[in-house]
Design a protein around this motif. Structure first.
Motif, short mmCIF file in Angstrom:
data_model
loop_
_atom_site.label_atom_id
_atom_site.label_comp_id
_atom_site.label_asym_id
_atom_site.label_seq_id
_atom_site.Cartn_x
_atom_site.Cartn_y
_atom_site.Cartn_z
N ALA A 117 3.44 60.09 85.32
CA ALA A 117 2.67 58.88 85.54
C ALA A 117 1.18 59.13 85.42
O ALA A 117 0.68 60.21 85.73
CB ALA A 117 2.98 58.31 86.92
N GLY A 118 0.47 58.10 84.96
CA GLY A 118 -0.98 58.08 84.98
C GLY A 118 -1.41 56.80 85.67
O GLY A 118 -0.84 55.74 85.42
N LEU A 119 -2.40 56.90 86.54
CA LEU A 119 -2.85 55.74 87.31
C LEU A 119 -3.94 54.99 86.56
O LEU A 119 -4.82 55.60 85.95
CB LEU A 119 -3.38 56.19 88.67
CG LEU A 119 -3.85 55.06 89.59
CD1 LEU A 119 -2.65 54.29 90.14
CD2 LEU A 119 -4.67 55.62 90.75
N SER A 120 -3.88 53.66 86.66
CA SER A 120 -4.92 52.83 86.08
C SER A 120 -5.18 51.64 86.99
O SER A 120 -4.27 51.15 87.65
CB SER A 120 -4.49 52.31 84.70
OG SER A 120 -5.45 51.38 84.19
N TRP A 159 -2.57 54.95 78.72
CA TRP A 159 -1.43 55.09 77.81
C TRP A 159 -1.72 56.10 76.71
O TRP A 159 -0.85 56.88 76.31
CB TRP A 159 -1.06 53.74 77.21
CG TRP A 159 0.08 53.82 76.22
CD1 TRP A 159 0.06 53.50 74.91
CD2 TRP A 159 1.41 54.28 76.50
NE1 TRP A 159 1.28 53.73 74.33
CE2 TRP A 159 2.13 54.20 75.29
CE3 TRP A 159 2.05 54.74 77.64
CZ2 TRP A 159 3.47 54.58 75.20
CZ3 TRP A 159 3.39 55.13 77.56
CH2 TRP A 159 4.08 55.04 76.35
N GLU A 160 -2.95 56.12 76.24
CA GLU A 160 -3.35 57.07 75.21
C GLU A 160 -3.12 58.51 75.68
O GLU A 160 -2.76 59.39 74.90
CB GLU A 160 -4.82 56.87 74.84
CG GLU A 160 -5.29 57.71 73.68
CD GLU A 160 -6.78 57.52 73.39
OE1 GLU A 160 -7.35 58.36 72.65
OE2 GLU A 160 -7.36 56.54 73.90
N ALA A 161 -3.29 58.74 76.99
CA ALA A 161 -3.12 60.09 77.53
C ALA A 161 -1.67 60.43 77.82
O ALA A 161 -1.20 61.51 77.46
CB ALA A 161 -3.94 60.23 78.81
N MET A 169 3.63 54.18 83.23
CA MET A 169 2.36 53.54 83.48
C MET A 169 2.29 53.08 84.93
O MET A 169 3.21 52.44 85.43
CB MET A 169 2.20 52.32 82.56
CG MET A 169 0.93 51.52 82.78
SD MET A 169 -0.58 52.44 82.36
CE MET A 169 -0.38 52.53 80.57
N HIS A 170 1.21 53.42 85.61
CA HIS A 170 1.06 53.06 87.03
C HIS A 170 -0.23 52.25 87.18
O HIS A 170 -1.32 52.75 86.95
CB HIS A 170 0.99 54.33 87.88
CG HIS A 170 0.94 54.06 89.35
ND1 HIS A 170 0.75 55.06 90.29
CD2 HIS A 170 1.03 52.90 90.07
CE1 HIS A 170 0.75 54.53 91.51
NE2 HIS A 170 0.91 53.22 91.40
N GLN A 218 4.99 50.98 86.86
CA GLN A 218 4.96 50.91 88.32
C GLN A 218 3.72 50.13 88.73
O GLN A 218 2.61 50.43 88.29
CB GLN A 218 4.92 52.32 88.91
CG GLN A 218 4.74 52.35 90.43
CD GLN A 218 4.91 53.74 91.01
OE1 GLN A 218 5.89 54.44 90.71
NE2 GLN A 218 3.97 54.16 91.85
N PHE A 219 3.93 49.14 89.57
CA PHE A 219 2.78 48.39 90.10
C PHE A 219 2.64 48.66 91.58
O PHE A 219 3.59 48.50 92.36
CB PHE A 219 2.93 46.88 89.88
CG PHE A 219 1.84 46.10 90.56
CD1 PHE A 219 0.56 46.10 90.02
CD2 PHE A 219 2.07 45.43 91.75
CE1 PHE A 219 -0.48 45.42 90.67
CE2 PHE A 219 1.04 44.76 92.41
CZ PHE A 219 -0.24 44.75 91.86
#
Length: 394
Positions: free
Chosen positions: A73-76, A87-89, A98-99, A142-143
């Motif tokens: 996961a990556g947080l945004s 998403w690019e990462a 996606m978080h 994930q939200f």
């Protein structure tokens, strides 16, 4: 109500790292990532890719390094530019996730965002819909409703907000206790009500902080009202008092019969290495990993320990040291709080058998020495010397 399988999602590389006085370098992050894969956690959040170029490169590097099948996961924040950067990462992972996070509590909406509840819902819908449009139909989204644990005043609204996220494409709803303010069951009951509301429309996750020292207990109990994922951190790292502790959480679940995929023998060496890497020492009374947790000094405890020391279940022991990868053992030491059994046990370890009547004399002498010298501990070697001074037979 308990899910069939409880997933352990680690956030050390994001939430833990961002709270360090000296955040980790890329090389250090790679080492932590490898420690997590050796522990066999179910998922790893690798960072906040859109926050800066260093985080972006690290997240991308770790995503490429990820084993098959492990959610990365990556947080945004709920911002299209940041979501695209995230998403690019993380797209290079075998199983990217996606978080997206956005506040949902009444306090945060009124005093931080300073917008209306309807605007919050629209922001969530827009962000999650955009994320779904770029990640495709198969990638998990994930939200997290930031400050969910503080949303008692507007709980009905939080249901609306999470439902909007689900309808826009989120399939994991994360319920954070961003700041721990209330007793555990207040939060647990909120999670239960939300799980009942969501049903099978999305998985439920919890992410708790330890401001009042109850994060682990809160998270563990959430698993028994329907939470399918628990977010944790190595050594309890995280903002302020830290996040839910990975070691305490998985041991507690294991002790209650839950079947986790964790490599328990990697717990202690991992904890020691993380302490070295952060410069944050492990307290001697820290559960699972503290230096003193297998030590016994009370006379009543020592008697029970001596009688059960070779059994799988100890009278005063939850698990064996080797189960979590420790090389130490249960120890009995003598202070002025100890009993006769301590002396007998320690001498028998050395092959010295003392008659019952002599044990009492030796006990009184050792206790007097301890009391007269500021209640200090009497070492095993000192007890052996005292015993020999009485010409007791080996």
């Amino acid at each position: 109500m308990k899910p069939k399988q409880i997933k352990i999602q680690d956030v050390t590389l994001r939430d833990g790292n961002q709270a360090l006085r000296k955040p980790w370098t890329l090389e250090e992050k790679i080492e932590v990532f490898d420690l997590l894969t050796e522990l066999r956690v179910d998922g790893i959040e690798v960072g906040f890719p859109s926050s800066n170029e260093t985080e972006f490169i690290a997240s991308k590097t770790l995503a490429r390094r990820a084993p098959v099948g492990i959610p990365i996961a990556g947080l945004s924040r709920a911002n299209e530019t940041e979501i695209a950067k995230t998403w690019e990462a993380i797209q290079y992972a075998n199983k990217p996730r996606m978080h997206i996070v956005y506040p949902v509590s009444d306090f945060s909406i009124r005093h931080v965002l300073k917008i209306s509840e309807s605007e919050v819902v629209q922001k969530i819908k827009k962000a999650v819909s955009f994320a779904r449009s770029i990640v495709g139909k198969d990638v998990e989204i994930q939200f997290s409703g930031e400050h969910f644990g503080d949303a008692i005043e507007n709980f009905a609204f939080t249901k609306e907000a999470f439902l909007a996220a689900i309808e826009a494409g989120a399939n994991i709803i994360n319920l954070p206790n961003t700041v721990e303010r209330y007793r555990p069951m207040v939060f647990v009951n909120m999670v239960k009500e939300m799980k009942d509301f969501i049903g099978d429309r999305a998985k439920v996750s919890v992410h708790t902080h330890n401001d009042l020292g109850m994060a682990t207990a809160t998270s563990v109990e959430c698993a028994y009202v329907g939470a399918e994922q628990i977010e944790v951190a190595l050594n309890g790292l995280g903002e302020r008092a830290g996040n839910t502790n990975l070691y305490e959480t998985v041991i507690a679940l294991h002790q209650n019969g839950e079947n986790l995929g964790i490599n328990f023998e990697r717990i202690y060496p991992t904890a020691k290495r993380i302490a070295e890497m952060t410069g944050i020492p492990i307290g001697e009374k820290t559960p699972i990993i503290g230096e003193d947790i297998f030590s016994h000094r009370s006379g009543i405890h020592q008697d029970g320990v001596a009688k059960t020391i070779k059994q799988s279940k100890g009278a005063y022991r939850t698990f064996s040291p080797e189960f979590v990868g420790r090389k130490d053992a249960e120890t009995i030491s003598f202070t002025n709080q100890s009993g006769h059994r301590a002396i007998q046990f320690l001498l028998e370890k050395r092959g010295i058998v003392v008659p019952g009547e002599e044990i009492h004399r030796l006990f009184e002498i050792a206790k007097t020495i301890s009391s007269n010298e500021n209640n200090r501990e009497i070492t095993e070697a000192e007890l052996v010397d005292l015993a020999r001074g009485f010409a007791l037979s080996p």
